[in-house]
Design a protein around this motif. Structure first.
Motif, PDB file in Angstrom:
ATOM      1  N   ASN A  62      13.924   1.021   9.671  1.00  0.00           N
ATOM      2  CA  ASN A  62      12.224   1.399   9.651  1.00  0.00           C
ATOM      3  C   ASN A  62      11.496   2.221   9.698  1.00  0.00           C
ATOM      4  OD1 ASN A  62      12.065  -2.366   8.895  1.00  0.00           O
ATOM      5  ND2 ASN A  62      13.604  -1.786  10.873  1.00  0.00           N
ATOM      6  N   LEU A  63      11.702   3.256  10.429  1.00  0.00           N
ATOM      7  CA  LEU A  63       9.975   3.841  10.379  1.00  0.00           C
ATOM      8  C   LEU A  63      10.716   5.040   8.949  1.00  0.00           C
ATOM      9  CD1 LEU A  63       8.605   5.597  11.825  1.00  0.00           C
ATOM     10  CD2 LEU A  63      10.671   7.050  12.859  1.00  0.00           C
ATOM     11  N   LEU A  64      11.866   5.455   8.343  1.00  0.00           N
ATOM     12  CA  LEU A  64      11.676   6.128   7.409  1.00  0.00           C
ATOM     13  C   LEU A  64      12.082   5.301   6.180  1.00  0.00           C
ATOM     14  CD1 LEU A  64      15.386   7.780   8.070  1.00  0.00           C
ATOM     15  CD2 LEU A  64      13.226   9.079   8.305  1.00  0.00           C
ATOM     16  N   ALA A  65      11.687   4.418   6.062  1.00  0.00           N
ATOM     17  CA  ALA A  65      11.090   3.199   4.628  1.00  0.00           C
ATOM     18  C   ALA A  65       9.699   3.325   4.484  1.00  0.00           C
ATOM     19  CB  ALA A  65      11.698   1.651   5.456  1.00  0.00           C
ATOM     20  N   PHE A  66       9.066   3.164   5.729  1.00  0.00           N
ATOM     21  CA  PHE A  66       7.883   3.250   6.425  1.00  0.00           C
ATOM     22  C   PHE A  66       7.070   4.522   5.674  1.00  0.00           C
ATOM     23  CE2 PHE A  66       3.401   3.735   8.527  1.00  0.00           C
ATOM     24  CZ  PHE A  66       3.191   2.520   8.460  1.00  0.00           C
ATOM     25  N   LEU A  67       7.504   5.363   6.258  1.00  0.00           N
ATOM     26  CA  LEU A  67       7.319   7.109   5.398  1.00  0.00           C
ATOM     27  C   LEU A  67       7.447   7.069   4.252  1.00  0.00           C
ATOM     28  CD1 LEU A  67       8.917   9.016   8.606  1.00  0.00           C
ATOM     29  CD2 LEU A  67       6.734   7.923   8.151  1.00  0.00           C
ATOM     30  N   PHE A  68       8.752   6.481   3.423  1.00  0.00           N
ATOM     31  CA  PHE A  68       8.330   6.523   2.524  1.00  0.00           C
ATOM     32  C   PHE A  68       7.676   5.999   1.278  1.00  0.00           C
ATOM     33  CE2 PHE A  68      11.238   5.429  -1.568  1.00  0.00           C
ATOM     34  CZ  PHE A  68      11.351   6.732  -2.127  1.00  0.00           C
ATOM     35  N   SER A  69       7.391   4.578   2.105  1.00  0.00           N
ATOM     36  CA  SER A  69       5.945   4.467   1.482  1.00  0.00           C
ATOM     37  C   SER A  69       4.934   5.176   1.566  1.00  0.00           C
ATOM     38  CB  SER A  69       5.987   2.649   2.687  1.00  0.00           C
ATOM     39  OG  SER A  69       4.608   3.728   3.359  1.00  0.00           O
ATOM     40  N   PHE A  70       4.918   6.072   1.615  1.00  0.00           N
ATOM     41  CA  PHE A  70       3.867   6.963   1.622  1.00  0.00           C
ATOM     42  C   PHE A  70       4.307   8.254   0.229  1.00  0.00           C
ATOM     43  CE2 PHE A  70       2.871   5.675   5.650  1.00  0.00           C
ATOM     44  CZ  PHE A  70       1.764   5.291   5.680  1.00  0.00           C
ATOM     45  N   VAL A  71       5.126   8.122   0.797  1.00  0.00           N
ATOM     46  CA  VAL A  71       6.016   9.195  -0.377  1.00  0.00           C
ATOM     47  C   VAL A  71       5.656   8.522  -2.078  1.00  0.00           C
ATOM     48  CG1 VAL A  71       8.163   9.998  -1.773  1.00  0.00           C
ATOM     49  CG2 VAL A  71       7.651  10.438   0.663  1.00  0.00           C
ATOM     50  N   VAL A  72       6.077   7.492  -2.213  1.00  0.00           N
ATOM     51  CA  VAL A  72       5.727   7.096  -3.381  1.00  0.00           C
ATOM     52  C   VAL A  72       4.508   6.437  -3.737  1.00  0.00           C
ATOM     53  CG1 VAL A  72       6.139   4.022  -4.410  1.00  0.00           C
ATOM     54  CG2 VAL A  72       7.706   4.863  -2.664  1.00  0.00           C
ATOM     55  N   ALA A  73       3.193   6.140  -2.680  1.00  0.00           N
ATOM     56  CA  ALA A  73       2.546   6.172  -3.244  1.00  0.00           C
ATOM     57  C   ALA A  73       1.952   7.199  -3.423  1.00  0.00           C
ATOM     58  CB  ALA A  73       1.439   5.860  -2.010  1.00  0.00           C
ATOM     59  N   MET A  74       2.262   8.318  -3.093  1.00  0.00           N
ATOM     60  CA  MET A  74       1.785  10.049  -3.688  1.00  0.00           C
ATOM     61  C   MET A  74       2.065  10.457  -4.626  1.00  0.00           C
ATOM     62  SD  MET A  74       2.270  14.087  -1.424  1.00  0.00           S
ATOM     63  CE  MET A  74       3.665  12.535  -0.064  1.00  0.00           C
ATOM     64  N   VAL A  75       3.911   9.649  -4.711  1.00  0.00           N
ATOM     65  CA  VAL A  75       4.225   9.881  -6.186  1.00  0.00           C
ATOM     66  C   VAL A  75       3.713   9.204  -7.459  1.00  0.00           C
ATOM     67  CG1 VAL A  75       6.472   9.585  -8.234  1.00  0.00           C
ATOM     68  CG2 VAL A  75       6.811  11.513  -5.578  1.00  0.00           C
ATOM     69  N   ILE A  76       3.809   8.247  -7.750  1.00  0.00           N
ATOM     70  CA  ILE A  76       1.775   7.179  -7.797  1.00  0.00           C
ATOM     71  C   ILE A  76       0.643   8.179  -8.105  1.00  0.00           C
ATOM     72  CG2 ILE A  76       0.960   4.964  -8.571  1.00  0.00           C
ATOM     73  CD1 ILE A  76       4.137   4.978  -9.420  1.00  0.00           C
ATOM     74  N   GLY A  77       0.294   8.369  -7.228  1.00  0.00           N
ATOM     75  CA  GLY A  77      -1.014   8.969  -7.436  1.00  0.00           C
ATOM     76  C   GLY A  77      -0.707  10.396  -8.036  1.00  0.00           C
ATOM     77  N   ARG A  78       0.219  11.269  -8.244  1.00  0.00           N
ATOM     78  CA  ARG A  78       0.235  12.221  -8.729  1.00  0.00           C
ATOM     79  C   ARG A  78       0.998  11.754 -10.417  1.00  0.00           C
ATOM     80  NH1 ARG A  78      -1.190  17.155  -6.202  1.00  0.00           N
ATOM     81  NH2 ARG A  78      -0.657  16.749  -4.424  1.00  0.00           N
ATOM     82  N   VAL A  79       1.354  10.666 -10.451  1.00  0.00           N
ATOM     83  CA  VAL A  79       1.668  10.445 -11.513  1.00  0.00           C
ATOM     84  C   VAL A  79       0.899  10.142 -12.599  1.00  0.00           C
ATOM     85  CG1 VAL A  79       3.451   8.581 -12.683  1.00  0.00           C
ATOM     86  CG2 VAL A  79       4.220  10.395 -11.255  1.00  0.00           C
ATOM     87  N   VAL A  80      -0.285   9.155 -11.784  1.00  0.00           N
ATOM     88  CA  VAL A  80      -1.392   8.359 -12.634  1.00  0.00           C
ATOM     89  C   VAL A  80      -2.532   9.253 -12.655  1.00  0.00           C
ATOM     90  CG1 VAL A  80      -2.663   6.461 -12.630  1.00  0.00           C
ATOM     91  CG2 VAL A  80      -0.244   6.446 -11.819  1.00  0.00           C
ATOM     92  N   SER A  81      -2.899   9.658 -11.872  1.00  0.00           N
ATOM     93  CA  SER A  81      -3.791  10.708 -11.819  1.00  0.00           C
ATOM     94  C   SER A  81      -3.836  12.133 -13.198  1.00  0.00           C
ATOM     95  CB  SER A  81      -4.304  11.479 -10.540  1.00  0.00           C
ATOM     96  OG  SER A  81      -3.653  12.016 -10.263  1.00  0.00           O
TER      97      SER A  81
END
Length: 159
Positions: free
Chosen positions: A140-159
């Motif tokens: 659960n901790l790793l999955a929670f941290l990975f959600s921030f990685v996903v957000a960061m990747v989406i932020g980079r791809v979209v902007s």
């Protein structure tokens, strides 16, 4: 147009299935209907909840809490809400679409959806029973941290 093609293709496959084995097709349709009946109350409940939230909160408020300008605080809020919420995927994606239309940012929605799908705060007791406390907390901790990685990747791809 794509939806119309998808419906047509599905109906065509249903007709082919019925032609090959009417009994199996009827049984499959009955099972699908029962699944739909089981899912419908959850779906309606979440859609109503989101509808009330959208009615109470104007797009400006949603934008402030979960919009692009909310930055990482919005990502953290969305990820925490996703981690503690138990919503099936078929409800989560339409909910995310409604939030996007209401002014939420893509990074925030990416964090919400990924933590919603991967982190199971509510299901921890069941998971501990099968996988043990340490494995459950680590996953659960790793999955929670990975959600921030996903957000960061989406932020980079979209902007």
């Amino acid at each position: 147009m794509q939806q119309l093609l998808l419906y047509f293709f599905t109906f065509l496959i249903l007709i082919i299935s019925y032609g090959k084995n009417p009994d199996k097709t009827r049984l499959a349709l009955k099972k699908a209907w029962r699944s739909f009946e089981n899912i419908l109350p959850q779906f309606i409940g979440v859609i109503l909840l989101v509808g009330v939230v959208m009615a109470v909160m104007d797009p400006l408020t949603i934008g402030q809490l979960l919009g692009d300008q909310s930055g990482w605080s919005g990502v953290v809020l969305a990820s925490v809400v996703g981690a503690v919420t138990l919503i099936p995927g078929f409800v989560a994606f339409p909910t995310a679409a409604l939030l996007l239309e209401g002014g939420a940012g893509l990074m925030q929605i990416a964090a919400f959806i990924s933590s919603l799908m991967m982190v199971g705060i509510i299901t921890i007791p069941v998971e501990v029973t099968y996988f043990g406390k340490q494995s459950t907390l680590l996953r659960n901790l790793l999955a929670f941290l990975f959600s921030f990685v996903v957000a960061m990747v989406i932020g980079r791809v979209v902007s």
